[in-house]
Design a protein around this motif. Structure first.
Motif, PDB file in Angstrom:
ATOM      1  N   TRP A 165       0.819  -1.205   0.000  1.00 40.61           N
ATOM      2  CA  TRP A 165       0.000   0.000   0.000  1.00 40.61           C
ATOM      3  C   TRP A 165       0.854   1.256   0.000  1.00 40.61           C
ATOM      4  N   PHE A 166       0.509   2.207  -0.875  1.00 38.28           N
ATOM      5  CA  PHE A 166       1.067   3.552  -0.772  1.00 38.28           C
ATOM      6  C   PHE A 166      -0.019   4.554  -1.103  1.00 38.28           C
ATOM      7  N   PHE A 167       0.081   5.715  -0.472  1.00 36.77           N
ATOM      8  CA  PHE A 167      -0.904   6.773  -0.651  1.00 36.77           C
ATOM      9  C   PHE A 167      -0.224   8.066  -0.220  1.00 36.77           C
ATOM     10  N   PHE A 168       0.050   8.958  -1.184  1.00 34.48           N
ATOM     11  CA  PHE A 168       0.726  10.206  -0.857  1.00 34.48           C
ATOM     12  C   PHE A 168       0.215  11.326  -1.765  1.00 34.48           C
ATOM     13  N   GLN A 169       0.580  12.551  -1.419  1.00 32.61           N
ATOM     14  CA  GLN A 169       0.187  13.717  -2.193  1.00 32.61           C
ATOM     15  C   GLN A 169       1.428  14.412  -2.730  1.00 32.61           C
ATOM     16  N   VAL A 170       1.345  14.853  -3.975  1.00 36.72           N
ATOM     17  CA  VAL A 170       2.413  15.625  -4.610  1.00 36.72           C
ATOM     18  C   VAL A 170       2.002  17.096  -4.611  1.00 36.72           C
ATOM     19  N   LEU A 171       2.894  17.956  -4.148  1.00 41.82           N
ATOM     20  CA  LEU A 171       2.629  19.393  -4.088  1.00 41.82           C
ATOM     21  C   LEU A 171       3.666  20.155  -4.899  1.00 41.82           C
ATOM     22  N   ASP A 172       3.261  21.320  -5.402  1.00 40.86           N
ATOM     23  CA  ASP A 172       4.164  22.269  -6.070  1.00 40.86           C
ATOM     24  C   ASP A 172       4.761  21.712  -7.355  1.00 40.86           C
ATOM     25  N   HIS A 173       3.988  20.900  -8.048  1.00 40.68           N
ATOM     26  CA  HIS A 173       4.433  20.421  -9.349  1.00 40.68           C
ATOM     27  C   HIS A 173       4.052  21.445 -10.421  1.00 40.68           C
ATOM     28  N   ARG A 174       4.854  21.511 -11.479  1.00 35.57           N
ATOM     29  CA  ARG A 174       4.521  22.391 -12.597  1.00 35.57           C
ATOM     30  C   ARG A 174       3.381  21.755 -13.386  1.00 35.57           C
ATOM     31  N   ALA A 175       2.192  22.351 -13.322  1.00 37.89           N
ATOM     32  CA  ALA A 175       0.985  21.756 -13.896  1.00 37.89           C
ATOM     33  C   ALA A 175       1.168  21.426 -15.370  1.00 37.89           C
ATOM     34  N   GLY A 176       0.701  20.246 -15.740  1.00 34.28           N
ATOM     35  CA  GLY A 176       0.719  19.828 -17.142  1.00 34.28           C
ATOM     36  C   GLY A 176       1.977  19.124 -17.573  1.00 34.28           C
ATOM     37  N   GLU A 177       3.041  19.198 -16.794  1.00 39.43           N
ATOM     38  CA  GLU A 177       4.290  18.536 -17.166  1.00 39.43           C
ATOM     39  C   GLU A 177       4.292  17.095 -16.671  1.00 39.43           C
ATOM     40  N   PRO A 178       4.728  16.136 -17.494  1.00 36.49           N
ATOM     41  CA  PRO A 178       4.784  14.739 -17.049  1.00 36.49           C
ATOM     42  C   PRO A 178       5.710  14.586 -15.847  1.00 36.49           C
ATOM     43  N   ILE A 179       5.375  13.648 -14.993  1.00 41.24           N
ATOM     44  CA  ILE A 179       6.239  13.341 -13.853  1.00 41.24           C
ATOM     45  C   ILE A 179       6.406  11.824 -13.793  1.00 41.24           C
ATOM     46  N   HIS A 180       7.622  11.373 -13.624  1.00 34.63           N
ATOM     47  CA  HIS A 180       7.993   9.960 -13.684  1.00 34.63           C
ATOM     48  C   HIS A 180       8.285   9.455 -12.270  1.00 34.63           C
ATOM     49  N   PHE A 181       7.683   8.319 -11.937  1.00 31.66           N
ATOM     50  CA  PHE A 181       7.905   7.706 -10.627  1.00 31.66           C
ATOM     51  C   PHE A 181       8.603   6.360 -10.789  1.00 31.66           C
ATOM     52  N   SER A 182       9.592   6.120  -9.952  1.00 30.45           N
ATOM     53  CA  SER A 182      10.247   4.808  -9.853  1.00 30.45           C
ATOM     54  C   SER A 182      10.116   4.335  -8.404  1.00 30.45           C
ATOM     55  N   VAL A 183       9.401   3.233  -8.222  1.00 28.65           N
ATOM     56  CA  VAL A 183       9.272   2.657  -6.878  1.00 28.65           C
ATOM     57  C   VAL A 183      10.316   1.558  -6.782  1.00 28.65           C
TER      58      VAL A 183
END
Length: 379
Positions: A40-58
């Motif tokens: 389980w994971f559950f988090f919030q991302v803040l202060d991202h530049r809207a509309g730009e892709p963001i890549h996650f590696s777990v």
């Protein structure tokens, strides 16, 4: 511009360490128990530049409780914490890393393994249920709640859910189930289900684990569904076991779960060995299954002897979490052994389902129980 930050919600949030490298975020999930990371994971991302892709590696998914569960799995995200959607694509590498991209996120958004169903949401739902007729709400300490409908003329049907906090599918299921039962209660031609049977529901077995963002274990690192014959089980299990003893005639039992690994079908029922059931009980079990499958054509029934499951896990430990090899008694095994009545583990796939779909499965079970009661009464 501020750099992106990740925060965990106070209710059900879970996240270990992370590192931000531009538009790339490396994450290590929190430990669930010693030597195993949480699913389980559950988090919030803040202060991202809207509309730009963001890549996650777990990075530590290979150490999670169900490594096979990441194959073809797509996490979910939401801009408001209410409407959720799957990421477009994700990949689980041979090195045990989950990679996924959110293409056009807003400035602030949430990311989770599955649609969250928090303790706060649960308590708000209970508050609304209290205002409806036909449902008795019993609240004990630690936010442990039971719901009761109908009359035990023929017997009692007991349903439990969320023994494993991260399996949020079960809570959406219970909402759909109760909404379906309320429709029967409010119908002008009141169905025989609630005239013949008491339906007793324990909708959130592990409230502290839910609040703390655990997946399979409790706040105290206890697997509820392997603790039913422990000398000192969690207080929630003690209460359910005590109330099961008080039931005059237990008719059947359901334990609602989420399935981390199975991709199809979307839901299935696991049966414990029927050798302890009398012929009438086996007939009732068959009639219940027939009624459920009439309402859910995709449902699969898994009939596998308990010893065969244990042997398979012993022979192929790499395919199963080692922690699950430890001994322990499940809820359905306990009920089957103690009361010799039909007991079902109802599993809902985390893959390709939604909270709405889970609620539909729950409503289907309500309809199936009503149909079963009609047959029981000879209607």
């Amino acid at each position: 511009m501020k750099s992106v930050v990740l925060v965990t919600p106070d209710d059900s949030g879970s996240l270990g360490s992370y590192e931000i490298l531009g538009a790339h975020v490396d994450i290590c999930l929190a430990n669930e128990i010693e030597g195993a990371a949480s699913q389980w994971f559950f988090f919030q991302v803040l202060d991202h530049r809207a509309g730009e892709p963001i890549h996650f590696s777990v990075l530590n998914e290979g150490r999670s409780l169900y490594p096979r569960g990441w194959i073809n799995y797509r996490p979910v995200y939401s801009s408001d914490g209410h409407r959720w959607e799957r990421v477009d694509a994700a990949s689980f590498t041979g090195k045990g890393t989950l990679e996924f991209v959110i293409q056009k996120p807003p400035t602030s958004f949430f990311v989770a393994w599955y649609e969250p169903y928090t303790l706060t949401r649960f308590l708000k739902w209970i508050s609304r249920i209290r205002q409806k007729g036909g449902v008795n709400v019993d609240v004990s300490s630690n936010d442990f709640i039971s719901l009761t409908m109908g009359r035990a003329v023929t017997g009692s049907i007991v349903i439990i859910a969320r023994q494993h906090p991260g399996e949020t599918m079960a809570s959406f299921f219970i909402e759909g189930l109760l909404n379906g039962l309320l429709e029967y209660y409010l119908s002008p031609s009141k169905a025989s289900l609630l005239e013949l049977f008491e339906v007793k529901i324990y909708p959130l077995m592990n409230p502290a684990g839910v609040r703390r963002g655990r997946h399979r274990y409790s706040e105290g690192s206890v697997d509820f569904n392997r603790s039913w014959m422990n000398d000192n089980p969690p207080i929630e299990l003690q209460q359910v076991k005590r109330e099961l003893k008080e039931i005059r005639a237990l008719h059947c039992f359901f334990d609602i779960h989420g399935d981390e690994v199975t991709q199809t079908p979307p839901s299935h029922i696991e049966l414990e060995s029927g050798g302890r059931l009398s012929k009438p009980a086996r007939v009732n079990r068959g009639a219940l299954l027939d009624a459920i499958r009439e309402r859910n054509a995709d449902l699969e029934v898994v009939r596998e002897p308990f010893f065969a499951t244990r042997l398979r896990k012993f022979l192929s430990p790499g395919l199963y979490p080692a922690v699950r090899l430890s001994a322990g008694t499940t809820a359905t095994r306990f009920v089957t052994d103690m009361y010799a009545v039909p007991a079902f583990t109802y599993e809902i796939s985390a893959h390709n389902t939604t909270g709405d779909a889970c609620a539909t499965f729950g409503r289907s079970l309500a309809t199936a129980l009503a149909r079963y009661a009609e047959r029981w009464s000879g209607a």
